[in-house]
Design an enzyme around this catalytic site. Structure first.
Site, PDB file in Angstrom:
ATOM      1  N   ASP A  62       0.872  -1.168   0.000  1.00 46.53           N
ATOM      2  CA  ASP A  62       0.000   0.000   0.000  1.00 46.53           C
ATOM      3  C   ASP A  62       0.912   1.221   0.000  1.00 46.53           C
ATOM      4  O   ASP A  62       2.142   1.095   0.064  1.00 46.53           O
ATOM      5  CB  ASP A  62      -0.910  -0.008   1.240  1.00 46.53           C
ATOM      6  CG  ASP A  62      -2.175   0.827   1.061  1.00 46.53           C
ATOM      7  OD1 ASP A  62      -3.253   0.229   0.905  1.00 46.53           O
ATOM      8  OD2 ASP A  62      -2.077   2.073   1.051  1.00 46.53           O
ATOM      9  N   TYR A  99     -14.490   5.341 -13.206  1.00 49.61           N
ATOM     10  CA  TYR A  99     -14.466   4.125 -12.400  1.00 49.61           C
ATOM     11  C   TYR A  99     -15.094   2.970 -13.178  1.00 49.61           C
ATOM     12  O   TYR A  99     -14.544   1.870 -13.237  1.00 49.61           O
ATOM     13  CB  TYR A  99     -15.216   4.363 -11.093  1.00 49.61           C
ATOM     14  CG  TYR A  99     -15.130   3.228 -10.110  1.00 49.61           C
ATOM     15  CD1 TYR A  99     -14.018   3.091  -9.285  1.00 49.61           C
ATOM     16  CD2 TYR A  99     -16.148   2.293  -9.995  1.00 49.61           C
ATOM     17  CE1 TYR A  99     -13.925   2.052  -8.373  1.00 49.61           C
ATOM     18  CE2 TYR A  99     -16.067   1.247  -9.086  1.00 49.61           C
ATOM     19  CZ  TYR A  99     -14.956   1.133  -8.279  1.00 49.61           C
ATOM     20  OH  TYR A  99     -14.868   0.098  -7.383  1.00 49.61           O
ATOM     21  N   LYS A 142     -13.067  -0.444 -14.426  1.00 51.40           N
ATOM     22  CA  LYS A 142     -13.438  -1.775 -13.945  1.00 51.40           C
ATOM     23  C   LYS A 142     -13.892  -2.677 -15.091  1.00 51.40           C
ATOM     24  O   LYS A 142     -13.699  -3.899 -15.040  1.00 51.40           O
ATOM     25  CB  LYS A 142     -14.520  -1.667 -12.871  1.00 51.40           C
ATOM     26  CG  LYS A 142     -14.037  -0.996 -11.590  1.00 51.40           C
ATOM     27  CD  LYS A 142     -12.857  -1.743 -10.952  1.00 51.40           C
ATOM     28  CE  LYS A 142     -12.446  -1.149  -9.629  1.00 51.40           C
ATOM     29  NZ  LYS A 142     -11.346  -1.899  -8.973  1.00 51.40           N
ATOM     30  N   VAL A 190       1.239   1.417  -7.369  1.00 55.22           N
ATOM     31  CA  VAL A 190       0.904   0.450  -8.419  1.00 55.22           C
ATOM     32  C   VAL A 190       0.874   1.067  -9.811  1.00 55.22           C
ATOM     33  O   VAL A 190       0.736   0.338 -10.805  1.00 55.22           O
ATOM     34  CB  VAL A 190      -0.442  -0.251  -8.140  1.00 55.22           C
ATOM     35  CG1 VAL A 190      -0.397  -1.025  -6.834  1.00 55.22           C
ATOM     36  CG2 VAL A 190      -1.602   0.746  -8.153  1.00 55.22           C
ATOM     37  N   ASN A 212      -5.729  -5.553  -5.832  1.00 52.69           N
ATOM     38  CA  ASN A 212      -6.892  -4.994  -5.145  1.00 52.69           C
ATOM     39  C   ASN A 212      -6.897  -3.470  -5.092  1.00 52.69           C
ATOM     40  O   ASN A 212      -7.945  -2.876  -4.859  1.00 52.69           O
ATOM     41  CB  ASN A 212      -6.948  -5.567  -3.720  1.00 52.69           C
ATOM     42  CG  ASN A 212      -8.042  -4.939  -2.883  1.00 52.69           C
ATOM     43  OD1 ASN A 212      -9.224  -5.098  -3.164  1.00 52.69           O
ATOM     44  ND2 ASN A 212      -7.650  -4.206  -1.854  1.00 52.69           N
TER      45      ASN A 212
END
Length: 254
Positions: free
Chosen positions: A36, A153, A157, A60, A86
């Site tokens: 994280d 978003y 996804k 990431v 995630n």
């Protein structure tokens, strides 16, 4: 315990769902590298889980950091068996109010490129190890439906769902499974932005039983999907939304 002797790498480990996944994986016997960008959150994870968990600050959106994360897990625990992509972000804003950099590029970099980098680095590591493996991506019910204020978003996804299918096909000869989980309305800090907009009660009723899913419930699904018990689940996204996508908000309850 389903994950004894398994080593898992998890991004977005300090978020609501991420923390629940860390707890569940450890309870199932896994060793976990929790990644994280929150130094405070990672410190808390280290203190709680001791030798069962190693932590690493990872952005990431940087492939070298993602690949280095997986290398670090191998150096610390000896191997990698599971990679869970995630990490994700989102903001609630109408499309025509967007700033292209702040409201598209940033979300896309984390949600889409971050998953791509995780898949690529994990696949290369599994090939190098010569071992089977599992890659699990966090998708969303919004991957398959449109909604106001979540344009970027939704798009990101949807890309996660297709990356899951495409990667599963190419990695199948290596005996690497790739699947995804699609949460619905989960009571997490990211979802709480809708509370400030006066929509909290409304979005709760969008699930069939009119209640929010808890992060621990998503973690239970994740633990199953990355275990050998889910060996036949590959190249698909598993809905974990209490029927969110299966019905229209009832007019009689509006």
């Amino acid at each position: 315990m389903r994950l004894t002797n398994k080593v898992a790498v998890l991004t977005g480990a300090c978020g609501g769902i991420g923390l629940a996944i860390v707890k569940k994986l450890v309870s199932e016997g896994a060793k976990v590298l929790a990644a994280d960008m929150s130094a405070e959150g990672l410190s808390a994870i280290e203190q709680e889980y001791g030798d069962s968990v190693a932590t690493l600050s990872v952005n990431v959106t940087d492939y070298d950091q993602v690949a280095g994360m997986i290398d670090h897990a191998c150096e610390h625990f000896g191997r990698v068996d599971i990679v869970i992509n995630n990490a994700g972000i989102g903001n609630a804003k109408m499309l025509l109010d967007h700033d292209p950099v702040a409201d598209f590029e940033g979300v896309t970099a984390v949600n889409q490129k971050g998953v791509y980098y995780g898949i690529l680095a994990a696949g290369k590591k599994f090939k190098q190890q010569g071992t089977a493996g599992v890659i699990l991506n966090t998708s969303s019910v919004y991957a398959t439906m449109a909604a106001e204020m979540t344009f970027t978003y939704n798009v990101s996804k949807a890309a996660v769902d297709m990356m899951t299918k495409a990667a599963a096909l190419e990695l199948a000869p290596l005996n690497v499974r790739v699947c995804a989980v699609a949460p619905g309305r989960v009571d997490t800090p990211m979802l709480r932005q809708y509370e400030a907009l006066g929509l909290w009660d409304h979005i709760r009723k969008e699930q069939m039983r009119a209640t929010f899913t808890q992060p621990e419930e998503i973690a239970n699904v994740v633990a199953f999907l990355v275990s050998d018990e889910a060996n036949c689940i590959n190249g698909c996204t598993v809905d974990a939304s209490d029927g969110f996508n299966s019905f229209k908000y009832p007019l009689l309850n509006a």
